[in-house]
Design a protein around this motif. Structure first.
Motif, PDB file in Angstrom:
ATOM      1  N   PRO A 218       0.987  -1.243   0.111  1.00 52.77           N
ATOM      2  CA  PRO A 218      -0.217   0.009   0.006  1.00 52.77           C
ATOM      3  C   PRO A 218       0.778   1.159  -0.005  1.00 52.77           C
ATOM      4  CG  PRO A 218      -0.191  -1.136   2.248  1.00 52.77           C
ATOM      5  CD  PRO A 218       0.660  -2.059   1.167  1.00 52.77           C
ATOM      6  N   LYS A 219       0.272   2.276  -0.709  1.00 52.67           N
ATOM      7  CA  LYS A 219       1.042   3.412  -0.896  1.00 52.67           C
ATOM      8  C   LYS A 219       0.154   4.507  -0.080  1.00 52.67           C
ATOM      9  CE  LYS A 219       0.420   3.955  -5.308  1.00 52.67           C
ATOM     10  NZ  LYS A 219       0.047   2.569  -5.689  1.00 52.67           N
TER      11      LYS A 219
ATOM     12  N   LEU B 297      -1.963   7.447   1.311  1.00 52.70           N
ATOM     13  CA  LEU B 297      -3.587   7.922   0.432  1.00 52.70           C
ATOM     14  C   LEU B 297      -3.229   9.338   0.279  1.00 52.70           C
ATOM     15  CD1 LEU B 297      -5.971   6.086   2.804  1.00 52.70           C
ATOM     16  CD2 LEU B 297      -5.608   5.701   0.227  1.00 52.70           C
TER      17      LEU B 297
ATOM     18  N   SER C 145     -17.715   0.257  -4.358  1.00 50.79           N
ATOM     19  CA  SER C 145     -17.383   0.355  -5.396  1.00 50.79           C
ATOM     20  C   SER C 145     -18.070  -0.803  -6.501  1.00 50.79           C
ATOM     21  CB  SER C 145     -15.841   0.508  -5.788  1.00 50.79           C
ATOM     22  OG  SER C 145     -15.485   0.367  -7.300  1.00 50.79           O
TER      23      SER C 145
ATOM     24  N   SER D  45     -14.828  -1.233 -12.419  1.00 48.49           N
ATOM     25  CA  SER D  45     -14.615  -0.076 -13.651  1.00 48.49           C
ATOM     26  C   SER D  45     -15.475  -0.206 -14.788  1.00 48.49           C
ATOM     27  CB  SER D  45     -12.940  -0.646 -14.079  1.00 48.49           C
ATOM     28  OG  SER D  45     -12.831  -1.685 -14.502  1.00 48.49           O
TER      29      SER D  45
ATOM     30  N   LYS E  44     -17.861   5.040  -4.824  1.00 47.11           N
ATOM     31  CA  LYS E  44     -17.099   5.433  -6.214  1.00 47.11           C
ATOM     32  C   LYS E  44     -18.374   5.716  -7.044  1.00 47.11           C
ATOM     33  CE  LYS E  44     -14.150   3.453  -9.949  1.00 47.11           C
ATOM     34  NZ  LYS E  44     -15.307   3.437 -10.774  1.00 47.11           N
TER      35      LYS E  44
ATOM     36  N   TRP F  71     -13.003   8.130  -8.801  1.00 46.20           N
ATOM     37  CA  TRP F  71     -11.880   7.321  -8.480  1.00 46.20           C
ATOM     38  C   TRP F  71     -11.338   7.225  -7.387  1.00 46.20           C
ATOM     39  CZ3 TRP F  71      -6.606   7.464  -7.382  1.00 46.20           C
ATOM     40  CH2 TRP F  71      -5.966   6.354  -7.514  1.00 46.20           C
ATOM     41  N   PHE F  72     -10.994   5.977  -6.973  1.00 45.82           N
ATOM     42  CA  PHE F  72     -10.359   5.656  -5.445  1.00 45.82           C
ATOM     43  C   PHE F  72      -9.125   4.947  -5.722  1.00 45.82           C
ATOM     44  CE2 PHE F  72     -14.526   7.133  -3.833  1.00 45.82           C
ATOM     45  CZ  PHE F  72     -14.157   8.011  -3.413  1.00 45.82           C
ATOM     46  N   PRO F  73      -8.022   5.115  -5.094  1.00 47.83           N
ATOM     47  CA  PRO F  73      -7.024   3.769  -4.980  1.00 47.83           C
ATOM     48  C   PRO F  73      -7.505   2.899  -4.243  1.00 47.83           C
ATOM     49  CG  PRO F  73      -6.353   5.759  -3.438  1.00 47.83           C
ATOM     50  CD  PRO F  73      -7.647   6.180  -4.156  1.00 47.83           C
ATOM     51  N   GLN F  74      -8.045   1.950  -4.824  1.00 44.34           N
ATOM     52  CA  GLN F  74      -9.034   0.776  -4.075  1.00 44.34           C
ATOM     53  C   GLN F  74      -7.914   0.012  -3.115  1.00 44.34           C
ATOM     54  OE1 GLN F  74     -12.478  -1.427  -5.849  1.00 44.34           O
ATOM     55  NE2 GLN F  74     -11.109  -3.125  -5.825  1.00 44.34           N
TER      56      GLN F  74
ATOM     57  N   ASP G 164      -5.268   0.678  -1.838  1.00 41.97           N
ATOM     58  CA  ASP G 164      -4.670   1.412  -0.671  1.00 41.97           C
ATOM     59  C   ASP G 164      -5.979   1.668   0.311  1.00 41.97           C
ATOM     60  OD1 ASP G 164      -2.258   1.440  -2.131  1.00 41.97           O
ATOM     61  OD2 ASP G 164      -2.875   3.202  -3.028  1.00 41.97           O
TER      62      ASP G 164
ATOM     63  N   GLU H 230      -8.343  -8.330  -3.981  1.00 42.72           N
ATOM     64  CA  GLU H 230      -7.880  -7.328  -3.077  1.00 42.72           C
ATOM     65  C   GLU H 230      -8.347  -7.399  -1.761  1.00 42.72           C
ATOM     66  OE1 GLU H 230      -8.330  -3.889  -5.766  1.00 42.72           O
ATOM     67  OE2 GLU H 230      -6.873  -4.498  -7.193  1.00 42.72           O
TER      68      GLU H 230
END
Length: 513
Positions: free
Chosen positions: A268-269, A271, A290, A293, A322, A340-343, A345, A366
């Protein structure tokens, strides 16, 4: 001296290879997998060419990674006049997927062959040491392995299924292995097994009588000197599967099938600040929602929106939703919208308590990777099976989207957020996914290099691939056995008839005398 030898061997093992990866499906989730695979190979020092309808805005700096973009295909797919409401597929009979997949597969293949960037690649006189093809009803594209005289590696984005098992000779008994379009589990009822078996037969008949001939014709339009498609499609040296026992049902695998599910999930990065503050400040936790896509959440009905608003407004958790539009009328105060979200993370954040999802395989992977329970609202394809699996394994619940109302949603949210069993089961599944002797990306790199090093690794090929279907199913042996039994019964019948006839004839003579 030993140190020099060790470095020499290490250098030889890490020899750079030229690898072509083809992921032609116009679906970002498919591209995410192909892109992650390509980056992993590039990071390992290989020269990777990635062919797909999408483009990486931040290509890897380590190694060499080149993209051949099928420009215009994703844009055309997302035009309002061509964009279908995928929610309409929820109640479609699974048997209708067979002709639908025929049309989709043929369109994908033709668009790839005809694209000027694809043609430019062919005319560039590049060579490749391996060709990796996404297996998604685009079998004619496997001609590229023949064209480049390179080993063929296939990649299944949905794990083992009717699409790939026959191509590598993998056994797949319909008695306990359901097909991906059904919401069945391994514990099928009699009627579910019958339906599953009929679907398998229908799919195979369609593939051999309709789909493969169409793909063969299409292939020869662009590669007139290629052999018959049947001489190409069964030549996979290795089949990578986007699956793992922690997510999918354990099933038989022949030696060339390699599970690498979870390979695309990175550490994870941090946020973005607004999201970090939102999650850090959620004392009661966060529910992340969410639908993936491909599905446009704004296409749900007004009643479904109302049910979501009412249920979300009752819970004490915050909600990240989302949403594909700038706003939504009636949104509760505890809901934050975003296009959009960094799912991954977000799922990795300790305050994320629940994931409401459509049940796509990437999202399922995930959420298990990070140990977060799910509420699945499946719509089409493998989503229903993934949702059924989550319910069976005890880390989630399922509600049919068409049956969604405030009462069912509130009840499910109450159970999932307050019953620790769901989170415990999700954490247990997460531990299983992480408890592996080799990281899945390292495994994928190893087997790719293995195939190149051993010139296609033909020793992994099972004999069943080379058998005609009637021999594979032992129909010749069964027919011979039945013929022998019938012949024996006829002989016994004739002998008994002759004996009885003789006895009756003798008795008749005795009575006359």
């Amino acid at each position: 001296m030993k140190l020099i030898v060790s470095f020499t061997l290490l250098f030889a093992a890490a020899k750079c290879s030229r690898i072509l990866i083809v992921f032609p499906m116009v679906g970002r989730s498919h591209y995410i997998l192909g892109n992650a695979f390509g980056k992993g190979l590039a990071d390992a020092g290989h020269d990777v060419t990635m062919l797909s309808p999408f483009e990486d805005k931040k290509p890897p700096k380590n190694g060499k990674y080149t993209e051949v973009v099928l420009t215009g295909l994703s844009e055309e797919e997302n035009k309002p006049k061509t964009l279908a409401n995928l929610l309409d597929l929820e109640n479609m009979n699974p048997f209708w997927y067979i002709p639908l997949v025929n049309i989709l597969g043929t369109e994908i293949t033709r668009n790839t062959f005809a694209h000027p960037n694809f043609q430019k690649l062919l005319k560039s006189n590049q060579t490749f040491d391996a060709v990796i093809i996404e297996q998604f009803n685009n079998d004619a594209l496997k001609v590229l392995a023949h064209h480049y005289k390179a080993p063929l590696i296939t990649f299944s984005t949905v794990g083992a299924s009717v699409w790939v098992n026959p191509l590598v000779g993998n056994p797949s008994p319909p008695s306990y292995i359901p097909e991906i379009f059904f919401d069945f589990t391994h514990n099928m009822t009699f009627w579910q097994k019958l339906t599953n078996w009929l679907f398998r037969i229908s799919y195979e008949l369609n593939r051999h009588l309709i789909f493969f001939p169409a793909q063969n014709k299409l292939m020869h339009e662009y590669f007139p000197d290629a052999p018959d498609l049947s001489d190409i499609i069964y030549n996979s040296s290795v089949l990578f599967l986007n699956s793992h026992e922690s997510i999918n049902q354990p099933i038989p695998h022949v030696p060339c099938m390699i599970d690498i599910g979870g390979f695309h999930v990175n550490a994870p990065k941090e946020l973005p600040k607004d999201l970090k503050d939102f999650l850090d400040g959620a004392e009661e936790g966060v529910v992340y929602f969410s639908m993936g896509s491909n599905i446009k959440p704004s296409q749900i009905s007004d009643n479904q929106k109302k049910a979501l608003h009412q249920a979300f407004g009752k819970i004490k958790q915050k909600v990240l939703w989302k949403w594909d539009e700038d706003s939504i009328e009636g949104k509760p105060d505890n809901v934050k919208l975003g296009k959009w979200f960094p799912q991954a993370d977000i799922l990795a954040h300790p305050n994320t308590k629940l994931f409401i999802t459509h049940g796509g395989l990437l999202s399922t992977t995930e959420t298990i990777y990070h140990g977060v329970p799910v509420l699945a609202l499946p719509v089409f394809a493998d989503q229903k099976m993934n949702a059924a699996r989550a319910t069976l394994d005890g880390y989630g619940l399922t509600i049919k989207l068409s049956e969604l109302d405030e009462e069912k949603l509130s009840s499910a949210l109450d159970n999932l957020l307050n019953d620790p069993r769901y989170r415990d089961n999700a954490k247990m599944r997460s531990n299983l996914m992480h408890d592996r002797p080799v990281k899945p990306m390292d495994l994928a790199v190893y087997w790719t290099e293995f195939v190149i090093k051993h010139k296609g690794a033909p020793h992994l090929r099972v004999a069943g691939v080379d058998l005609p279907w009637y021999k594979y199913l032992l129909l010749d042996v069964i027919s011979f056995t039945l013929l022998c039994i019938i012949s024996l019964l006829v002989i016994i019948y004739m002998v008994i008839k002759r004996i009885l006839g003789a006895i009756l004839k003798t008795r008749g003579k005795v009575k006359k005398n």
